[in-house]
Scaffold this motif. Structure first.
Motif, PDB file in Angstrom:
ATOM      1  N   GLY A 309       0.818  -1.205   0.000  1.00  0.00           N
ATOM      2  CA  GLY A 309       0.000   0.000   0.000  1.00  0.00           C
ATOM      3  C   GLY A 309       0.852   1.254   0.000  1.00  0.00           C
ATOM      4  O   GLY A 309       0.515   2.248  -0.651  1.00  0.00           O
ATOM      5  N   LEU A 310       1.980   1.231   0.713  1.00  0.00           N
ATOM      6  CA  LEU A 310       2.854   2.398   0.792  1.00  0.00           C
ATOM      7  C   LEU A 310       3.522   2.707  -0.542  1.00  0.00           C
ATOM      8  O   LEU A 310       3.704   3.866  -0.907  1.00  0.00           O
ATOM      9  CB  LEU A 310       3.927   2.188   1.865  1.00  0.00           C
ATOM     10  CG  LEU A 310       3.447   2.134   3.324  1.00  0.00           C
ATOM     11  CD1 LEU A 310       4.607   1.840   4.259  1.00  0.00           C
ATOM     12  CD2 LEU A 310       2.766   3.441   3.714  1.00  0.00           C
ATOM     13  N   ILE A 311       3.883   1.658  -1.289  1.00  0.00           N
ATOM     14  CA  ILE A 311       4.619   1.887  -2.534  1.00  0.00           C
ATOM     15  C   ILE A 311       3.711   1.902  -3.759  1.00  0.00           C
ATOM     16  O   ILE A 311       4.154   2.120  -4.881  1.00  0.00           O
ATOM     17  CB  ILE A 311       5.751   0.852  -2.701  1.00  0.00           C
ATOM     18  CG1 ILE A 311       6.819   1.396  -3.656  1.00  0.00           C
ATOM     19  CG2 ILE A 311       5.212  -0.495  -3.154  1.00  0.00           C
ATOM     20  CD1 ILE A 311       8.100   0.603  -3.672  1.00  0.00           C
ATOM     21  N   GLY A 312       2.404   1.659  -3.548  1.00  0.00           N
ATOM     22  CA  GLY A 312       1.463   1.782  -4.654  1.00  0.00           C
ATOM     23  C   GLY A 312       1.219   0.515  -5.445  1.00  0.00           C
ATOM     24  O   GLY A 312       0.671   0.570  -6.555  1.00  0.00           O
ATOM     25  N   LEU A 313       1.600  -0.640  -4.903  1.00  0.00           N
ATOM     26  CA  LEU A 313       1.340  -1.915  -5.583  1.00  0.00           C
ATOM     27  C   LEU A 313      -0.017  -2.495  -5.206  1.00  0.00           C
ATOM     28  O   LEU A 313      -0.442  -3.489  -5.787  1.00  0.00           O
ATOM     29  CB  LEU A 313       2.445  -2.935  -5.250  1.00  0.00           C
ATOM     30  CG  LEU A 313       3.812  -2.663  -5.889  1.00  0.00           C
ATOM     31  CD1 LEU A 313       4.846  -3.651  -5.362  1.00  0.00           C
ATOM     32  CD2 LEU A 313       3.726  -2.740  -7.406  1.00  0.00           C
ATOM     33  N   MET A 314      -0.687  -1.881  -4.233  1.00  0.00           N
ATOM     34  CA  MET A 314      -2.017  -2.314  -3.818  1.00  0.00           C
ATOM     35  C   MET A 314      -2.874  -1.074  -3.603  1.00  0.00           C
ATOM     36  O   MET A 314      -2.435  -0.106  -2.966  1.00  0.00           O
ATOM     37  CB  MET A 314      -1.937  -3.135  -2.523  1.00  0.00           C
ATOM     38  CG  MET A 314      -3.268  -3.687  -2.043  1.00  0.00           C
ATOM     39  SD  MET A 314      -3.119  -4.466  -0.400  1.00  0.00           S
ATOM     40  CE  MET A 314      -3.038  -2.993   0.648  1.00  0.00           C
ATOM     41  N   GLY A 315      -4.071  -1.097  -4.164  1.00  0.00           N
ATOM     42  CA  GLY A 315      -4.951   0.044  -4.020  1.00  0.00           C
ATOM     43  C   GLY A 315      -5.516   0.186  -2.621  1.00  0.00           C
ATOM     44  O   GLY A 315      -5.849  -0.809  -1.980  1.00  0.00           O
ATOM     45  N   CYS A 316      -5.611   1.423  -2.142  1.00  0.00           N
ATOM     46  CA  CYS A 316      -6.209   1.709  -0.843  1.00  0.00           C
ATOM     47  C   CYS A 316      -7.424   2.617  -1.047  1.00  0.00           C
ATOM     48  O   CYS A 316      -7.381   3.558  -1.853  1.00  0.00           O
ATOM     49  CB  CYS A 316      -5.201   2.385   0.081  1.00  0.00           C
ATOM     50  SG  CYS A 316      -3.799   1.316   0.515  1.00  0.00           S
TER      51      CYS A 316
END
Length: 509
Positions: A309-316
């Motif tokens: 989530g922090l690096i943008g590989l998973m949507g939040c």
């Protein structure tokens, strides 16, 4: 029966003067290795010692360059995994050997399907698969897609596949590296059951406490050579470490780095799961330059999801990620990477390396995309690239004779170091390390610990996750504990006791 005959009868597998040579690398050098019948045979050594190479030869994946392998005192040829399995030898690899696009049941029985009148008997396979999973206390439907499971649960599926075969000798290469403590206990119970059924186990792990608990006999390799063996009851941890590292003994002393201004601020980060629950549930924290934060939690607590989530590989769905005052919440992975966030993923093989590429190319891949080694828009600067790789190989103590060799020529631990090097070459300000010492030996772990300390002293902000409580307590300035996607405790180093961390990591009903 003479003493020699009795000793020979206790040995189920023996290698005589076995060597395995790759271009520029001698992985095994005239090794005489014995495996004792109906025992847990622990094989230990630093990364690059030759353990996994020996396993591959016994499993039929590789063949010796010279020497011979004996099974029950007779020479055998193990030219393929099929030949090895005919002799009753199966392997659970350190890196998962599964098919993510298939379901759990098909992964368990692939190549060993049960046919009835020329058609696969799915009902029988389903029930048998379910019983194997239940033996491992894994509450997963055999029809469930494998790619929906976490790494730890996939590892248990790999173990279930081995249990489905008529196995006499089971090779287990780092079987607990992705398992939670409760899953490790289940696995140990399964190993005891297998021993009672007459199965011989060869067990590789870098967790010394595991080896002392589960092992019967221990053998140590160093630099591709056999060093020594003895019953576990006669071995001690200091003796094991001394034999493993020789005169290369290493020690890590925690030294806090000066902390600077806040570099990362996370507020209310929330990601929904498909089942209606949460992958991340209102996660908030901050990180300063020079600070090292350790994240502890049980399997499924949300550690990996937080990093993605922090690096943008998973949507939040909600929340903010602010780096140096700039909100990156709506920015994609490549932008966050360019802005200064780097990730070393837990799944080294699946997400960390490109197996068809060389060591050098893997290490510089991220920096090439950021134009760090380019003379201009389209031309590379080979001299600068070679210099950067050489410096990083030396800095990380990567055991490699030629950086042009394939990444697959390295041991698992040295591959992990390449992934670490790739992250550092991107010039990050925040470094996220997801289980950075998984599958790494005691000496290489110390190298990683020193590297984390050096990064902090250079002013980088570091976050690492670990399933090893002692590691978190030894390395971190501050400990975040996670459970059910939430941060359940934020503890300064002085306040981070084992009792507090374990209590906070237990999901609440």
């Amino acid at each position: 029966m003479s003493e020699q005959q009795h000793a020979d009868s206790e040995v189920i597998i023996e290698t005589r003067n076995v060597s395995r040579i790759y271009p520029g690398v001698t992985a095994l050098d005239n090794v005489n290795y014995r495996v004792y019948r109906n025992k847990v045979n622990v094989l230990i050594g630093e990364n690059g010692a030759g353990k996994s190479t020996m396993m591959k030869m016994l499993a039929g994946v590789e063949t010796p360059s010279s020497g011979e392998i004996l099974l029950d005192g007779k020479p055998v040829t193990l030219g393929s995994t099929q030949q090895a399995e005919k002799h009753g030898i199966s392997i659970i690899f350190q890196e998962l050997n599964l098919f993510p696009n298939m379901n759990v049941m098909d992964n368990i029985f692939i190549g060993k399907e049960f046919f009835q009148r020329g058609v696969i008997n799915e009902k029988y396979q389903y029930e048998l698969g379910k019983s194997l999973l239940e033996r491992l206390n894994l509450d997963v439907d055999p029809y469930a897609p494998l790619n929906e499971l976490g790494i730890g649960h996939q590892q248990m599926v790999e173990i279930a596949r081995s249990l489905s075969k008529d196995t006499r000798v089971l090779l287990m290469d780092e079987p607990t590296s992705a398992l939670s403590q409760s899953e490790v206990k289940v696995l140990f119970n399964v190993i005891e059951q297998l021993k009672r059924r007459g199965v011989t186990i060869i067990y590789i792990s870098h967790r010394l406490e595991e080896l002392m608990e589960i092992g019967d006999h221990i053998t140590i390799f160093r630099d591709g050579r056999f060093i020594g063996e003895r019953p576990v009851r006669d071995a001690s941890v200091p003796w094991i470490i001394e034999q493993m590292v020789g005169d290369k003994k290493k020690h890590f002393d925690y030294q806090p780095a000066p902390q600077g201004e806040q570099v990362l601020e996370v507020k209310g980060l929330t990601a929904l799961a498909q089942n209606g629950g949460y992958k991340l549930n209102d996660v908030s924290f901050s990180l300063r330059k020079g600070e090292v934060i350790g994240i502890y939690g049980l399997l499924g607590a949300g550690r990996t999801e937080l990093f993605k989530g922090l690096i943008g590989l998973m949507g939040c769905q909600s929340g903010s990620v602010v780096l140096n005052g700039e909100d990156l919440s709506k920015r994609d992975f490549s932008t966050r990477l360019k802005k200064g966030i780097a990730l070393v993923p837990e799944d080294r093989q699946g997400e960390g390396v490109v197996q068809m590429m060389s060591i050098k190319t893997n290490m510089t891949l991220t920096d090439l995309s950021l134009r760090g080694f380019r003379r201009c828009l389209s031309l590379l600067n080979p001299a600068k690239e070679d210099e950067g790789v050489t410096d990083m190989v030396k800095k990380l103590a990567i055991k490699v004779s030629d950086a042009e060799l394939p990444i697959t020529s390295l041991s698992g631990g040295n591959q992990q170091k390449v992934v670490l090097g790739k992250a550092l070459m991107s010039g990050p300000e925040v470094v996220l390390l997801d289980e950075p010492t998984r599958g790494i030996d005691v000496g290489a772990k110390t190298d990683v610990y020193h590297l984390v300390g050096q990064m902090a002293k250079q002013g980088l902000a570091v976050m690492f996750s670990s399933s090893e409580l002692d590691e978190v307590m030894a390395l971190a300035d501050r400990v975040l504990v996670m459970a059910d996607g939430r941060i359940t405790a934020d503890l300064a180093r002085a306040d981070a006791t084992r009792e507090k961390i374990i209590s906070a990591s237990t999901p609440q009903a």
